[in-house]
Design a protein around this motif. Sequence first.
Motif, PDB file in Angstrom:
ATOM      1  N   ASP A 233       0.774  -1.322   0.058  1.00  0.00           N
ATOM      2  CA  ASP A 233       0.131   0.043   0.025  1.00  0.00           C
ATOM      3  C   ASP A 233       0.888   1.466  -0.079  1.00  0.00           C
ATOM      4  OD1 ASP A 233      -2.907  -0.501  -0.101  1.00  0.00           O
ATOM      5  OD2 ASP A 233      -2.358  -1.521   1.874  1.00  0.00           O
ATOM      6  N   SER A 234       1.812   1.164   0.589  1.00  0.00           N
ATOM      7  CA  SER A 234       2.891   2.335   0.692  1.00  0.00           C
ATOM      8  C   SER A 234       3.718   2.558  -0.393  1.00  0.00           C
ATOM      9  CB  SER A 234       3.807   2.394   2.084  1.00  0.00           C
ATOM     10  OG  SER A 234       2.963   2.012   3.226  1.00  0.00           O
ATOM     11  N   SER A 235       3.828   1.906  -1.470  1.00  0.00           N
ATOM     12  CA  SER A 235       4.916   1.511  -2.685  1.00  0.00           C
ATOM     13  C   SER A 235       4.689   2.864  -3.399  1.00  0.00           C
ATOM     14  CB  SER A 235       4.512   0.395  -3.265  1.00  0.00           C
ATOM     15  OG  SER A 235       3.212   0.261  -3.834  1.00  0.00           O
ATOM     16  N   PRO A 236       3.589   3.381  -3.695  1.00  0.00           N
ATOM     17  CA  PRO A 236       3.700   4.496  -4.508  1.00  0.00           C
ATOM     18  C   PRO A 236       4.179   5.918  -3.957  1.00  0.00           C
ATOM     19  CG  PRO A 236       1.338   3.686  -4.616  1.00  0.00           C
ATOM     20  CD  PRO A 236       2.110   2.904  -3.610  1.00  0.00           C
ATOM     21  N   LEU A 237       4.210   6.106  -2.705  1.00  0.00           N
ATOM     22  CA  LEU A 237       4.788   7.071  -2.098  1.00  0.00           C
ATOM     23  C   LEU A 237       6.372   6.616  -1.800  1.00  0.00           C
ATOM     24  CD1 LEU A 237       2.450   8.652   0.452  1.00  0.00           C
ATOM     25  CD2 LEU A 237       3.208   9.556  -1.658  1.00  0.00           C
ATOM     26  N   LEU A 238       6.861   5.504  -1.444  1.00  0.00           N
ATOM     27  CA  LEU A 238       8.110   5.001  -1.327  1.00  0.00           C
ATOM     28  C   LEU A 238       9.114   4.980  -2.507  1.00  0.00           C
ATOM     29  CD1 LEU A 238       7.557   2.263   1.162  1.00  0.00           C
ATOM     30  CD2 LEU A 238       8.284   4.222   1.835  1.00  0.00           C
ATOM     31  N   GLU A 239       8.414   4.709  -3.735  1.00  0.00           N
ATOM     32  CA  GLU A 239       8.913   4.513  -4.914  1.00  0.00           C
ATOM     33  C   GLU A 239       9.239   6.083  -5.486  1.00  0.00           C
ATOM     34  OE1 GLU A 239       6.509   2.023  -7.258  1.00  0.00           O
ATOM     35  OE2 GLU A 239       7.003   0.368  -6.264  1.00  0.00           O
ATOM     36  N   ASN A 240       8.234   6.983  -5.450  1.00  0.00           N
ATOM     37  CA  ASN A 240       8.381   8.234  -6.181  1.00  0.00           C
ATOM     38  C   ASN A 240       8.929   9.497  -5.082  1.00  0.00           C
ATOM     39  OD1 ASN A 240       7.104   7.871  -8.799  1.00  0.00           O
ATOM     40  ND2 ASN A 240       5.522   7.116  -7.533  1.00  0.00           N
ATOM     41  N   PHE A 241       8.945   9.270  -3.629  1.00  0.00           N
ATOM     42  CA  PHE A 241       9.473  10.027  -2.731  1.00  0.00           C
ATOM     43  C   PHE A 241      10.051   9.595  -1.634  1.00  0.00           C
ATOM     44  CE2 PHE A 241       5.522  11.967  -4.842  1.00  0.00           C
ATOM     45  CZ  PHE A 241       6.153  13.121  -5.609  1.00  0.00           C
TER      46      PHE A 241
END
Length: 527
Positions: free
Chosen positions: A464-472
Amino acid sequence: MSSSSSSRRGGGLCVINEDIVQNIVTRLPATTFASAACVSKTWNQICKRVLSRPKLASAVSLNPSSHFAIEEVLDKVLAEPIRPDFAIASVGCGFDLNSTFQIIATRLGSRTPIILSRSRGVIGRDALNDEFREIKWGDAYSVEDYENNTRSGIAMTIGFVPGLKVDVITLIRPNQLALPEPLVDNFVMDIRNYTMSVSGSTSPVGIIMFGCELIDQTLILEKLDYALPGETVIVGDGKSLFLSSGAIDIRHACQGISDLASAALVFARDRNKFDGIGEIQFHVALSNGVSAIGPSYKAVSVRLSESDRATWLTARREGEQEILDGEQILNNIDNELADRIQYPDLYIGVAKRRKISIGSEKARYLKSLSFHGVKGGDEEYLYAYGGGIKTGDHFKFYHSDPDTALNSLRNVSLFLRNLKLEWNSKNVRNMMAVDIVGKREAFGGFIFSCCGRGRSFFGNLNVDSSPLLENFPGVPLAGIFCGGEVGRSISSLTGQGILEESSIMARLHVYSTVFLLMSYTPVPPDN
């Protein structure tokens, strides 16, 4: 006594190079930093330079001792210079809310707006080893993990947001399950009045909400949707237990978890902000986790059962005249599902068109999609949780679906990546122009994820956290697993993929993850 001797005794601080002082105060923990700012006007100006941009500090602790866990996260978030404009903390059921609240309020100060909630799990970086964790209570990787999962954990976030004013506005819970409309109207007006008092406008930048799990938040969200423009971001946990206190009005600082129906952490522009302070913006994205199944239906007969807080209904398929009972409807849905997915959670998504107003203000119709869990069905009725369904309402069935959620997460990640590229592109163009504009950058984020998701839903960690972890990857992130995810923003809500009409918007979601990204654009330097 010589003048040089006097300088060494009484004016020693004055002869220290400002660069050295700045180097020193940059390394101080928050409380010592606050004391350093009071040493002299010079030191105060230096401290303002050190802490001139917005800042989020967050930490998670899974220490089985609630006392040590609270101290670990507080020590971590206060380890560097920061002035808390607000605080959000979430704990497992192994924590006593009242005592936890008192410890946090003592460390941060009684005038810091604070919301403390009991969550279904916590998301963030470990206070001791900085490892990123998504911990949902009950998720276990082995028998030992399950036995050791005492639901003791805390996620803590404090924020410094120059240019914004922040406070908690509360709605006291009535002695009944249904919220009286005048009470909700007053709550919404309190939010608008507070915003007007600090910004000169009735439109806040954003709201982080927490709603009591025993109170249906639908009416509150509908009223907020009516009263606030689409640019106002609203996110949060709609089904929780929580305590709160505000900076200005602390009359409603609660001593019991049953006192509040809702609490809104309101972020409003500061009309008296200092020169040189840039602009903070909120950006919202949503990962949907349910898929539509079967035809559309129209409710024919509707009964609300107060005893079990459920709606009993019959319906007919769109374009057909036969009235179907609950058993017939569910048999049709079972046939539609077939072998697509095993044991999904089932919902009806009801498309509602309701006339909404605040007080004596002119009413207008608003459309929304409201999700209701399916309780069951028999030869008389289909049973759905909650109320607010009327005869003639149209609805469709939805089921939890990890494949839909994964595809939606990819869309969210793409949205965030494009947002980042847009910021970088604008910065390059501005650098080439005569007027140099500061580069927009993210400084923090929040994640509100359904307690049905997590490792048990996806089969992997930290999905669930991957979009933010990957981009920021370097941006402080914190979040919780919720019982009902609040997410509303017409301009930037993405990844829905389930609505046939773009004008219909869900406000309280199921099996979703709501992302809030906070960004800052500094003021361009003087030419």
